[in-house]
Design an enzyme around this catalytic site. Structure first.
Site, PDB file in Angstrom:
ATOM      1  N   GLY A  46       0.784  -1.245   0.000  1.00  0.00           N
ATOM      2  CA  GLY A  46       0.000   0.000   0.000  1.00  0.00           C
ATOM      3  C   GLY A  46       0.805   1.278   0.000  1.00  0.00           C
ATOM      4  O   GLY A  46       0.349   2.303  -0.520  1.00  0.00           O
ATOM      5  N   GLU A 101       4.060   4.264   6.010  1.00  0.00           N
ATOM      6  CA  GLU A 101       2.819   3.475   5.924  1.00  0.00           C
ATOM      7  C   GLU A 101       1.809   4.177   5.025  1.00  0.00           C
ATOM      8  O   GLU A 101       1.861   5.407   4.855  1.00  0.00           O
ATOM      9  CB  GLU A 101       2.202   3.337   7.323  1.00  0.00           C
ATOM     10  CG  GLU A 101       2.520   2.033   8.025  1.00  0.00           C
ATOM     11  CD  GLU A 101       1.675   0.861   7.512  1.00  0.00           C
ATOM     12  OE1 GLU A 101       1.150   0.927   6.382  1.00  0.00           O
ATOM     13  OE2 GLU A 101       1.562  -0.127   8.239  1.00  0.00           O
ATOM     14  N   ASP A 105      -5.183   2.431  10.629  1.00  0.00           N
ATOM     15  CA  ASP A 105      -6.614   2.224  10.838  1.00  0.00           C
ATOM     16  C   ASP A 105      -6.824   1.828  12.304  1.00  0.00           C
ATOM     17  O   ASP A 105      -6.882   2.700  13.171  1.00  0.00           O
ATOM     18  CB  ASP A 105      -7.055   1.147   9.833  1.00  0.00           C
ATOM     19  CG  ASP A 105      -8.524   0.844   9.829  1.00  0.00           C
ATOM     20  OD1 ASP A 105      -9.313   1.696  10.253  1.00  0.00           O
ATOM     21  OD2 ASP A 105      -8.912  -0.262   9.402  1.00  0.00           O
ATOM     22  N   LYS A 133      -7.033   6.989  10.252  1.00  0.00           N
ATOM     23  CA  LYS A 133      -8.467   6.942  10.586  1.00  0.00           C
ATOM     24  C   LYS A 133      -8.565   6.902  12.106  1.00  0.00           C
ATOM     25  O   LYS A 133      -8.697   5.823  12.684  1.00  0.00           O
ATOM     26  CB  LYS A 133      -9.084   5.652  10.046  1.00  0.00           C
ATOM     27  CG  LYS A 133      -9.478   5.665   8.599  1.00  0.00           C
ATOM     28  CD  LYS A 133     -10.231   4.367   8.333  1.00  0.00           C
ATOM     29  CE  LYS A 133     -10.246   4.034   6.888  1.00  0.00           C
ATOM     30  NZ  LYS A 133     -10.729   2.665   6.638  1.00  0.00           N
ATOM     31  N   VAL A 155     -11.127   3.500   1.856  1.00  0.00           N
ATOM     32  CA  VAL A 155     -10.611   4.344   0.772  1.00  0.00           C
ATOM     33  C   VAL A 155      -9.681   3.546  -0.145  1.00  0.00           C
ATOM     34  O   VAL A 155      -9.059   2.565   0.276  1.00  0.00           O
ATOM     35  CB  VAL A 155      -9.880   5.594   1.329  1.00  0.00           C
ATOM     36  CG1 VAL A 155     -10.838   6.495   2.085  1.00  0.00           C
ATOM     37  CG2 VAL A 155      -8.704   5.203   2.219  1.00  0.00           C
ATOM     38  N   ASP A 161      -5.580  -0.340  -2.052  1.00  0.00           N
ATOM     39  CA  ASP A 161      -6.339  -1.226  -2.943  1.00  0.00           C
ATOM     40  C   ASP A 161      -7.667  -1.669  -2.363  1.00  0.00           C
ATOM     41  O   ASP A 161      -7.935  -1.515  -1.171  1.00  0.00           O
ATOM     42  CB  ASP A 161      -5.519  -2.491  -3.205  1.00  0.00           C
ATOM     43  CG  ASP A 161      -5.555  -3.439  -2.002  1.00  0.00           C
ATOM     44  OD1 ASP A 161      -5.272  -2.978  -0.883  1.00  0.00           O
ATOM     45  OD2 ASP A 161      -5.905  -4.620  -2.177  1.00  0.00           O
ATOM     46  N   ARG A 167      -4.939   0.604  -7.006  1.00  0.00           N
ATOM     47  CA  ARG A 167      -3.732   1.189  -6.425  1.00  0.00           C
ATOM     48  C   ARG A 167      -3.186   2.315  -7.294  1.00  0.00           C
ATOM     49  O   ARG A 167      -2.495   3.198  -6.821  1.00  0.00           O
ATOM     50  CB  ARG A 167      -2.634   0.119  -6.278  1.00  0.00           C
ATOM     51  CG  ARG A 167      -2.948  -0.964  -5.261  1.00  0.00           C
ATOM     52  CD  ARG A 167      -1.685  -1.763  -4.965  1.00  0.00           C
ATOM     53  NE  ARG A 167      -1.962  -3.008  -4.285  1.00  0.00           N
ATOM     54  CZ  ARG A 167      -2.093  -3.153  -2.966  1.00  0.00           C
ATOM     55  NH1 ARG A 167      -1.988  -2.111  -2.175  1.00  0.00           N
ATOM     56  NH2 ARG A 167      -2.320  -4.339  -2.430  1.00  0.00           N
TER      57      ARG A 167
END
Ligand code: 5GP
Length: 179
Positions: A46, A101, A105, A133, A155, A161, A167
């Protein structure tokens, strides 16, 4: 076009805002690490887009490396059980490490990574995350450099993804679950 598939909803952060913020973060980190030679570690997959953009705004004599972790769970919700899939290529003993990162989350992945890396006795360890988040946090983790806060919604884009898709979107958009 990818943007027009019904799975991709409203744009939350467009590419201009992302570019501005990444440049500013790069400036801040460059000032904080002046004279140092940090190892900038990207968390696969990510963070690859963010990592690639960020390092080009770091006016530092840096090196890069990557780690990959997997967490069990559904496509949009992690179980909190994290496992290391790909480790760093070399030792971080005595190095100034910046962990990059995509999103924090629940914080469980980052908590795992920080514990794992601290055990290897780096000189310093800081975190730079594109997104956070805060409403979803289950463990307290400190994020030293943060791009944007996002609401408690899934998101995609700019590296993030859904089932390995989206992505390559240049912006961060909401995933439309109703399509
Ligand atoms: P945490 O362990 O903090 O709950 O989750 C971290 C990982 O879950 C992130 O690195 C990311 O891979 C994934 N994740 C969490 N929220 C989202 C989201 O809204 N979109 C996407 N694409 N991935 C997310």
């Amino acid at each position: 076009m990818l943007e027009r598939t019904p799975a991709v909803g409203r744009i939350l952060i467009d590419k201009t805002r992302i570019a501005d913020r990444v440049r500013n973060l790069g400036g801040e980190i460059s000032r904080d690490y002046e004279g140092k030679q940090p190892l900038v570690v990207g968390v696969l997959r990510g963070a690859v887009v963010f990592h690639a953009d960020l390092i080009r705004h770091l006016e530092l004599n840096l090196k890069i490396d990557f780690m990959s972790v997997a967490s069990y769970g559904s496509a949009t919700d992690s179980s909190g059980e994290v496992r290391l899939v790909k480790d760093l290529e070399s030792s971080i003993l005595g190095l100034d490490v910046i962990l990059v990162e995509d999103i924090v989350d629940t914080g469980l992945t980052l908590d795992y990574l920080l514990r794992n890396l601290k055990n290897r006795r780096p000189a310093s360890l800081r975190v730079c995350s594109l997104l956070s988040k805060p409403d979803r946090r289950r463990v307290e983790v400190s994020v030293d450099y943060q791009g944007f806060e996002v609401p408690d919604q899934f998101v995609v884009g700019y590296g993030l993804d859904f089932n390995q898709q989206f992505r390559n979107l240049p912006h961060v958009a909401l995933l439309n679950r109703d399509f």
